[in-house]
Scaffold this active site. Structure first.
Site, PDB file in Angstrom:
ATOM      1  CG  HIS A 137      -2.128   3.320   7.064  1.00 26.34           C
ATOM      2  ND1 HIS A 137      -1.397   4.095   6.189  1.00 26.34           N
ATOM      3  CD2 HIS A 137      -2.810   4.187   7.857  1.00 26.34           C
ATOM      4  CE1 HIS A 137      -1.616   5.376   6.452  1.00 26.34           C
ATOM      5  NE2 HIS A 137      -2.460   5.460   7.463  1.00 26.34           N
TER       6      HIS A 137
ATOM      7  CB  CYS B 227      -1.879   2.879   0.358  1.00 29.20           C
ATOM      8  SG  CYS B 227      -0.137   2.590   0.268  1.00 29.20           S
TER       9      CYS B 227
HETATM   10  N1  ARG Z   1       4.180   8.118   3.803  1.00 30.86           N
HETATM   11  C1  ARG Z   1       2.804   7.780   3.947  1.00 30.86           C
HETATM   12  C2  ARG Z   1       2.405   7.841   5.409  1.00 30.86           C
HETATM   13  O1  ARG Z   1       3.179   7.468   6.249  1.00 30.86           O
HETATM   14  C3  ARG Z   1       2.540   6.442   3.376  1.00 30.86           C
HETATM   15  C4  ARG Z   1       1.093   6.097   3.413  1.00 30.86           C
HETATM   16  C5  ARG Z   1       0.792   4.779   2.810  1.00 30.86           C
HETATM   17  N2  ARG Z   1      -0.576   4.526   2.945  1.00 30.86           N
HETATM   18  C6  ARG Z   1      -1.121   3.392   3.360  1.00 30.86           C
HETATM   19  N3  ARG Z   1      -2.420   3.336   3.441  1.00 30.86           N
HETATM   20  N4  ARG Z   1      -0.390   2.371   3.707  1.00 30.86           N
HETATM   21  O2  ARG Z   1       1.309   8.250   5.762  1.00 30.86           O
END
Ligand code: ARG
Length: 290
Positions: A175, A271
């Site tokens: 992300h 997040c």
């Molecule tokens: N375990 C989650 C995933 O892989 C973590 C998300 C974290 N979110 C972010 N926007 N970095 O989707």
């Protein structure tokens, strides 16, 4: 009207690491005692936001949806418009209906104005991949591992604001919010290795050298780029000393929170929250507050 910054967070009671959809997630490393430390960590993050002057709305946990604790992925929100996310992985798709009803309730309370669906076939994982740069009045939009390239246009059409697409090169930084963080003073904290050569060229073209704060591999692995910035306050996971010194030199006040259990899932401060009160005319307000 409440003028405080408004954030959404999720009760972490159903959080765990029970599947793997990014390389940080190791279900075998999850221990039952992490549930208690997750409660503390989430409470500490909420308290830090409140101390920095924000208001936090907390939504309930849902069994079987551990990653609901990352509401940044729920939607892109600006000017009261909510562009609802569509997730890539089946493990998180159950969150879509939950967040839709959360935003419907927030709309009935006047906290958001309008719910919008993505066009057919477009995947987009919310503010985790679409970061509003209040200083520049534009969205930086990550795509590749999770959100599709087509999300760039969908965001531009929905919000009618400038959008800069950045392709992510690595599954570890899946992300945009894991590797890119625009700051109130115009600087951007980012991790160069996370981007394709073209995306990196775009970043360097857009940002004059003094505004680039390049994170190291250690800073990125500590999830320090995944930070919440409120004026001079910068709330992030425990940071390496060198990064702290560099950010202090730029005038930022670091507020560290131990977010270790959430880092086991590949997430941290940014997040675990979703900002709901962003407007596209925020720029003059931010300057006036300084
Ligand atoms: N375990 C989650 C995933 O892989 C973590 C998300 C974290 N979110 C972010 N926007 N970095 O989707």
């Amino acid at each position: 009207m409440d003028q405080r910054p408004l954030f959404l967070m999720t009760d972490p009671s159903c959080f765990d690491v029970s599947y793997q959809i990014n390389p940080w997630m190791k279900p075998t490393a999850w221990r039952p005692e992490h549930a208690a430390t997750a409660q503390t960590a989430s409470g500490d993050l909420r308290a830090s936001l409140q101390e920095a002057g924000a208001h936090v709305e907390t939504i309930g946990a849902v069994r079987g949806l551990p990653d609901l604790v990352f509401p940044a992925n729920a939607a892109v929100v600006l000017d009261g418009k909510v562009l609802l996310a569509r997730f890539r992985h089946p493990e998180r798709q159950g969150e879509e209906a939950v967040f839709r009803s959360v935003f419907t309730r927030l709309r009935s309370r006047g906290l958001v104005r309008e719910l919008i669906d993505l066009p057919e076939g477009v995947l987009q994982e919310g503010a985790g991949d679409a970061i509003w740069d209040a200083r520049r009045g534009l969205f930086w939009v990550g795509h590749g591992p999770r959100s599709t390239r087509s999300s760039v246009k969908a965001i531009a059409r929905t919000f009618g604001r400038e959008v800069v697409g950045l392709e992510l090169a690595s599954d570890r930084f899946y992300h945009l919010d894991t590797c890119f963080c625009p700051l109130s003073g115009g600087e951007v904290l980012y991790y160069p290795e996370a981007f394709t050569a073209q995306a990196l060229a775009t970043i360097r073209e857009r940002l004059p050298e003094p505004q680039r704060i390049e994170a190291t591999a250690d800073d990125a692995a500590a999830f320090c780029v995944n930070a919440v910035n409120l004026d001079a306050d910068l709330i992030m996971a425990r940071a390496p000393a060198a990064l702290k010194a560099r950010l202090a030199a730029h005038g930022y006040r670091l507020i560290e929170v131990d977010l270790a259990p959430f880092i086991l899932s590949g997430g941290a401060a940014y997040c675990m929250t979703l900002r709901l009160d962003r407007t596209s005319d925020a720029h003059p307000a931010i300057l006036a507050a300084e």
